[in-house]
Design an enzyme around this catalytic site. Sequence first.
Site, PDB file in Angstrom:
ATOM      1  N   TYR A 181      -1.437  -0.412  10.427  1.00  0.00           N
ATOM      2  CA  TYR A 181      -1.580  -0.746   9.009  1.00  0.00           C
ATOM      3  C   TYR A 181      -0.329  -0.328   8.236  1.00  0.00           C
ATOM      4  CZ  TYR A 181      -3.639  -1.013   4.336  1.00  0.00           C
ATOM      5  OH  TYR A 181      -3.891  -1.315   3.020  1.00  0.00           O
ATOM      6  N   SER A 185       0.855  -1.185   0.000  1.00  0.00           N
ATOM      7  CA  SER A 185       0.000   0.000   0.000  1.00  0.00           C
ATOM      8  C   SER A 185       0.885   1.227   0.000  1.00  0.00           C
ATOM      9  CB  SER A 185      -0.891   0.012   1.254  1.00  0.00           C
ATOM     10  OG  SER A 185      -1.556   1.253   1.387  1.00  0.00           O
TER      11      SER A 185
END
Length: 125
Positions: free
Chosen positions: A27, A14
Amino acid sequence: MCEREGGVILQTASTNGIMGYPYYADYNATKAGVIELTRSMALELAPQIRVCAVAPGYVLTPMQRAEYTDEMLQQVNNKIPLRRHAKPEEIAALFAFLASDDAAYMTGHVYTIDGAETAGSLAGR
């Protein structure tokens, strides 16, 4: 793959693993870990197996759409130079290319697909 002496491992990272975003420390850390895992595995498994990762930015998935109001979505789009979220099929197309023989010399890298969000300081706006 080792027995067949070939293959491709594709991982999902990501843009959060490339640059920090507040309130997403857990995350962000896991996606940064995927990026370093990709690089290390590419070195360890070459030349038989290629390892790449794709790092999407904002993708307009049903979950994303459900979580964002129209106003919130527009605020995010304004930070992205292409002024929109990626479509899921655009991300899938990059994965398909990386899995193909056309990408036979590509390994050990993370391919960002984010409409140029991380190309400059726009993400912080």
